[in-house]
Design an enzyme around this catalytic site. Structure first.
Site, mmCIF file in Angstrom:
data_model
loop_
_atom_site.group_PDB
_atom_site.id
_atom_site.type_symbol
_atom_site.label_atom_id
_atom_site.label_comp_id
_atom_site.label_asym_id
_atom_site.label_seq_id
_atom_site.Cartn_x
_atom_site.Cartn_y
_atom_site.Cartn_z
ATOM 1 C CB SER A 187 -5.266 10.283 0.974
ATOM 2 O OG SER A 187 -5.945 10.425 2.194
ATOM 3 C CG HIS A 215 -1.571 8.733 -0.458
ATOM 4 N ND1 HIS A 215 -2.334 7.863 -1.188
ATOM 5 C CD2 HIS A 215 -2.003 8.639 0.823
ATOM 6 C CE1 HIS A 215 -3.203 7.272 -0.397
ATOM 7 N NE2 HIS A 215 -3.037 7.732 0.837
ATOM 8 C CE LYS A 246 -1.500 4.595 1.636
ATOM 9 N NZ LYS A 246 -2.689 3.762 1.747
HETATM 10 C C1 LIG Z 1 -1.712 8.990 4.725
HETATM 11 C C2 LIG Z 1 -1.654 7.573 5.168
HETATM 12 N N1 LIG Z 1 -0.883 7.228 6.192
HETATM 13 C C3 LIG Z 1 -0.798 5.962 6.632
HETATM 14 C C4 LIG Z 1 -1.516 4.954 6.025
HETATM 15 C C5 LIG Z 1 -1.422 3.573 6.579
HETATM 16 O O1 LIG Z 1 -0.530 2.810 5.838
HETATM 17 P P1 LIG Z 1 -0.588 1.225 5.875
HETATM 18 O O2 LIG Z 1 -1.565 0.784 4.848
HETATM 19 O O3 LIG Z 1 0.801 0.803 5.539
HETATM 20 O O4 LIG Z 1 -0.975 0.826 7.245
HETATM 21 C C6 LIG Z 1 -2.331 5.259 4.947
HETATM 22 C C7 LIG Z 1 -3.081 4.196 4.241
HETATM 23 O O5 LIG Z 1 -4.196 3.933 4.433
HETATM 24 C C8 LIG Z 1 -2.423 6.597 4.507
HETATM 25 O O6 LIG Z 1 -3.237 6.930 3.510
#
Ligand SMILES: Cc1ncc(COP(=O)(O)O)c(C=O)c1O
Lengths: 398, 380
Positions: A187, A215, A246
Site C-alpha cells: 500500500s 489492495h 476497500k
Molecule cells: C494491507 C492491508 N491489510 C489489512 C487491512 C485491514 O483491513 P480492514 O480495514 O478490513 O480492517 C488494511 C487496511 O487498512 C490493509 O491496507
C-alpha cells in the site's frame, strides 16, 4: 482517615498525547461531511478525493445502497450475537458462498474486518517450533497477527526471491511448519508481490502461503478477482485474505481457500469466535458488491483507464512515480517536510492526498500517495494534474 | 535551547596515505619528509561547508574547540559562528598528547556531542579519555577507518550531524577499532575491537499503528536480543556457549547477569561463566570437555566483520570444531542499516569457501526475529 495518593492512574494519557503533539505525530482527524465521494466535502471544503480506498466508488453504487437498505428492513439493524453462537444469519452464509464463487476457491469466510482476519487467523496457523516468513514491508495487521504467535519470525527483503529462498533453505532444516506471508499489493508503493514465484518456492519447500490482498481485490486480476487471478494461479495460494473495506466499498474481512482452511479458521480464530457478527445491512451491501463486480465490468476498467492516464501525465510532467503497478501512485518528492507542504497546499487547492513520510518510507523518499477512484472524470484528473504541476513547480519538485 | 558541540582535528591524520604509508602513527617524520600535506583540515572544512548548505539555521550552535589548526581555523574558514576555545597546543606540530589534553577540557564543558576529524588512531586517542561520557562523531580523514564512529564520507557526516541536531538520529553504541599499524605497513592486516563508545545511530522503529511508528531505544532492542539468547541457553542446556567480543554481546551478557569480557571471548555453560578472555588453546581445551558448542557473535566495526583476522582466538580449527551451523549472529537493526554485508576472513582458504557456499547468515535482530544478511568473504 488520611487518603494516600499512591499514583496518578491517568496522568500518562495526557503526557503521552502531549508528547505526540509536540513531535507532530498526532492524527488530526479530517471529517467528511459528504460521505466518501469522488468529490467530497472534507472539513467544510470540497476536494477531489485521492486518498480513499474506495477504488471502484462502489460505496456510492445504488445497488449496494439498495442491498443495505433491503437487508436492514428484512433482518433488522443488528445480528444479535457472535457468529459461533446465534449470530450467523442465512445472509452471512450466502455472502460466503458467493464470495467463494467469485474468488474461484472451494470456500470462503467473512470476518468483522481485515484486521480481525489477520490478527485472528495467523496465530492459529503456526506455533512453537514453526516459523513465519514475512516480506519486510508487510501491513501492520499482519505484524500484529505474527506477534501473537509462538513461532519464530524471519524477514525477507522486499519482493526479493533470492532472499526468500535463503530464509526457506535455512528454515527447512530447523522447523516443523513454515508459513510465508506477504501483502499482495503493497500500500505504500503500489507494487505487487511476485506471488507466482512465491508459490513455486513454497511448493519446493513445503511451505504454506498467505497473501493479504486488501489492495488487490476488486482491482487486479480478471474483473478484480485479485492476485490469484492476476498471476493465473487461482486456488494455488493456500490463504487469500482480503477486505470488503476497500474496492468492495463496504466493510469486512475475508479469507478464501480450501474447505479445510475454512473449517479450521472459524473454529480457531479468536476474533471470529469472540466478537459480534456483521449487521445485515453490511452483508446486504457486500452481496450487492459481489453482484456488481460479476456483472458490471466497467468499474474496474474505468479505474485502470484513470490510473494509466494519471500516471502517464504525472510522468510527463516530470514527477517520479516510483515502481507502482497499481492504482496506488506515489509521487515521490524527497524530503518529509516537502511532502507535508505539498499535501497541505494540494488540499487548499482542492485535492485531497496524504503525505507518506519517514519512517514509513526512507528519509529521502517521502511522497504524496495518490489512490485512484473509478468515479473521477477526466476533468477531475486534469484539475488535479494542474494543481500538481503548479505546486510541483512552486516547490521545485519538477 | 542551542546545542553545544565540541570539535577537534588531528591535523596530521590522513597524511600517510598520499605517500604510500598506511597511517601516521609513529612514522610522522617520515611522512613529512615524503612530502605529505595535511588533508584532515581540508576534509573537516568540506564537512562543515556541506553542513552549512544542508542546515538553514546553525547560528544558534555553540562550537567548543581548540585554537589554530586543531579546530578554530577550519570552523572559521567554513563560516561557523560562536566559537569558544578551551585548549591551545603549545608546539608547532600537534601530538596525541594534545588531542588527549583537549579532550579532558571538553569533558568539563557539558557538550552534546564531540565532532572530531582524523582516523582510527585519532578515534582511539579520543576514546581513551572520553570513554562513554560524550557521544562522538568522526569526520573520516585518516587512511583507514574501521571504527563505527565515522560517517562514510564528509557529506554523510554532515547529514548525520544535522539529523542529530534535529533529533532524528539518536545515541547508541559504536565500536572503536584498533588496527596494528606496524603489521599493516608490512602488508598484514589485523584489526581488533578497542572499545565501545557512544556514537550517533539510526533509531529502530516499530509500527504501532497504520501510519504510526514509535522509535525503540537500542536498550530495548538489546533487551529483546538478551531474551532471545536466554531462550537459546535454556533450549541447549548441555551446550557450551562462546560469547565473543563487542558491545552488543556485552550488553546481552550484562542483561543476563553473566560476567563478560568486552574485548575477549568468554565461555558460558548453563548460564555460568566457565572461561574468561580465552585464547585459542583454552577454547580448544574447553571444546574437548564440552564437544557441543555454539558461538554467539555480532558484527563489529564499520565493515561488519564477524570473523576476521583480528579474532585470532577464533582460529580455523576452533571454527571447524564448532561448525558454521552453530553460529548465532545477533545485531541491532540500527547497526544492520550500516552493515548491509557481513564479512568473514578466517585466514583459511578452505574454510572461507565453506562460508562462501553458505553465502548468508540469518541474523537475529529481535526476540525470535531474524533476517537474511549476505556474507562477503574476501579481505579488502
Ligand atoms: C494491507 C492491508 N491489510 C489489512 C487491512 C485491514 O483491513 P480492514 O480495514 O478490513 O480492517 C488494511 C487496511 O487498512 C490493509 O491496507
Amino acid at each position: 482517615m488520611t487518603q494516600i495518593t499512591k499514583r496518578n492512574a491517568n496522568k500518562f494519557l495526557k503526557n503521552e498525547y502531549d508528547e505526540l503533539v509536540k513531535n507532530h505525530f498526532e492524527w488530526n482527524i479530517r471529517v467528511l461531511e459528504s460521505g466518501s465521494k469522488p468529490h467530497s466535502i472534507v472539513n467544510g471544503k470540497e476536494v477531489i478525493m485521492m486518498c480513499s480506498n474506495n477504488y471502484l466508488n462502489l460505496s456510492n453504487h445504488p445497488r449496494l445502497i439498495q442491498g443495505a437498505i433491503e437487508a436492514a428492513k428484512k433482518y433488522g439493524a443488528g445480528s444479535g450475537s457472535v457468529r459461533a453462537i446465534a449470530g450467523t444469519l442465512k445472509l452471512h452464509m450466502e455472502v460466503e458462498k458467493r464470495l467463494a464463487r467469485f474468488k474461484r476457491t472451494e470456500s470462503a469466510l467473512i470476518y468483522q474486518t481485515g484486521f480481525a482476519a489477520n490478527s485472528g487467523l495467523i496465530p492459529q496457523l503456526v506455533g512453537d517450533g514453526d516459523i513465519v516468513i514475512s516480506d519486510e514491508l508487510n501491513h501492520g495487521s499482519i505484524i500484529d497477527g505474527v506477534r501473537l504467535t509462538k513461532a519464530d519470525r524471519a524477514i525477507f527483503k522486499h519482493r526479493d526471491m533470492g532472499d526468500l529462498e535463503r530464509v526457506l533453505k535455512d528454515a527447512d532444516r530447523k522447523y516443523r511448519r513454515i508459513l510465508i506471508i506477504t501483502d499482495g499489493v503493497f500500500s505504500m508503493d503500489g507494487d505487487i508481490a511476485p506471488m507466482d514465484k512465491i508459490v513455486k518456492l513454497a511448493n519446493e519447500f513445503g511451505a504454506m502461503t498467505y497473501v493479504d490482498d486488501a489492495h488487490g481485490e476488486g482491482v487486479i486480476g480478471e474483473d478484480g478477482r485479485g492476485i490469484g487471478s492476476h498471476f493465473r494461479i487461482e486456488g494455488k495460494i493456500d490463504v487469500e485474505m482480503g477486505t470488503f473495506s476497500k474496492a468492495f466499498g463496504v466493510v469486512g474481512g475475508l479469507i478464501a481457500g480450501s474447505q479445510d482452511l475454512i473449517n479450521f479458521a472459524y473454529n480457531k480464530s479468536r476474533t471470529w469466535l469472540l466478537s459480534g457478527s456483521h449487521p445485515p445491512a453490511v452483508s446486504g451491501a457486500q452481496l450487492a458488491a459481489i453482484d456488481v463486480l460479476e456483472t458490471e465490468s466497467e468499474h474496474v476498467k474505468r479505474l485502470w483507464d484513470n490510473t494509466k492516464y494519471f500516471k502517464n501525465e504525472l510522468n510527463s510532467l516530470g514527477f517520479n512515480t516510483g515502481e507502482s503497478e497499481t492504482p496506488i501512485t506515489p509521487v515521490i518528492v524527497g524530503d518529509s517536510s516537502k511532502a507535508k507542504d505539498l499535501s497541505n497546499r494540494l488540499f487548499d487547492e482542492g485535492v485531497f492526498a496524504l503525505p507518506i513520510v519517514f519512517p514509513m518510507v526512507a528519509r529521502d523518499k517521502a511522497r504524496i500517495r495518490t489512490m485512484m477512484n473509478a468515479g473521477l472524470t477526466k476533468n477531475d484528473l486534469d484539475f488535479a494534474l494542474d494543481k500538481f504541476e503548479k505546486l510541483g513547480k512552486e516547490l521545485s519538485i519538477i | 535551547m542551542s546545542e553545544k558541540i565540541g570539535f577537534i582535528i588531528n591535523p596530521i591524520a590522513g597524511m600517510g596515505g598520499r605517500v604510500g604509508l598506511k597511517g601516521t602513527d609513529g612514522v610522522l617524520d617520515k611522512a613529512l619528509q615524503l612530502g605529505a600535506h595535511p588533508v584532515a583540515c581540508q576534509k573537516a572544512e568540506e564537512m562543515f561547508r556541506e553542513f552549512s548548505t544542508l542546515s538553514k539555521n546553525h547560528n544558534n550552535l555553540l562550537w567548543v574547540t581548540c585554537s589554530g589548526v586543531m579546530g578554530r581555523t577550519v570552523l572559521e574558514a567554513a563560516g561557523m559562528k560562536n566559537i569558544q576555545i578551551v585548549y591551545s597546543p603549545s608546539g608547532d606540530t600537534t601530538t596525541a598528547h594534545d588531542t588527549q589534553t583537549a579532550c579532558k577540557r571538553f569533558l568539563d564543558q557539558h557538550l552534546d556531542l564531540l565532532v572530531f576529524c582524523g582516523g582510527d588512531g585519532t578515534a582511539r586517542d579520543i576514546y581513551t579519555i572520553i570513554d562513554k561520557k560524550l557521544p562522538l562523531l568522526g569526520i573520516p580523514a585518516g587512511v583507514k577507518m574501521h571504527s563505527g564512529v565515522f560517517g562514510i564520507n564528509t557529506y554523510a557526516t554532515a547529514k548525520m550531524l544535522l539529523e542529530f541536531i534535529n533529533k532524528r538520529l539518536t545515541i547508541g553504541d559504536v565500536e572503536i577499532m584498533d588496527l596494528d599499524e606496524e603489521l599493516y605497513r608490512k602488508g598484514e592486516w589485523k584489526v581488533r575491537l578497542f572499545g565501545v563508545a557512544r556514537g550517533i545511530i539510526e533509531p529502530t522503529y516499530i509500527q504501532v499503528g497504520k501510519a504510526c511508528f514509535e522509535s525503540v531505544s537500542d536498550e530495548e532492542v538489546k533487551d529483546e536480543l538478551a531474551e532471545h539468547v536466554k531462550d537459546e541457553l535454556e533450549k541447549y542446556k548441555d551446550w557450551l556457549f562462546l560469547f565473543c567480543s563487542g558491545g552488543t554481546i556485552d550488553s546481552i551478557a550484562k542483561k543476563l547477569h553473566i560476567e563478560h569480557t568486552l574485548l575477549g571471548i568468554d565461555a558460558i555453560y548453563q548460564k555460568q561463566l566457565v572461561g574468561r578472555d580465552l585464547n585459542e588453546e583454552q577454547i580448544l581445551a574447553l571444546l574437548k570437555k564440552y564437544p557441543k558448542a555454539k558461538i554467539l557473535l555480532s558484527p563489529i566495526g564499520a565493515q561488519g566483520f564477524i570473523v576476521g583476522r583480528g579474532n585470532l582466538q577464533l582460529s580455523p580449527t576452533v571454527i571447524k570444531k564448532i561448525g558454521i551451523d552453530n553460529f548465532i549472529v545477533v545485531a541491532t537493526p540500527s547497526k544492520l542499516i550500516h552493515t548491509p554485508l557481513l564479512r568473514v576472513d578466517t585466514g583459511d582458504k578452505k574454510l572461507n569457501r565453506l562460508f562462501v557456499k553458505q553465502g548468508y547468515f540469518m541474523v537475529v535482530i529481535g526476540y525470535r526475529l531474524s533476517r537474511v544478511v549476505r556474507l562477503q568473504t574476501n579481505s579488502f
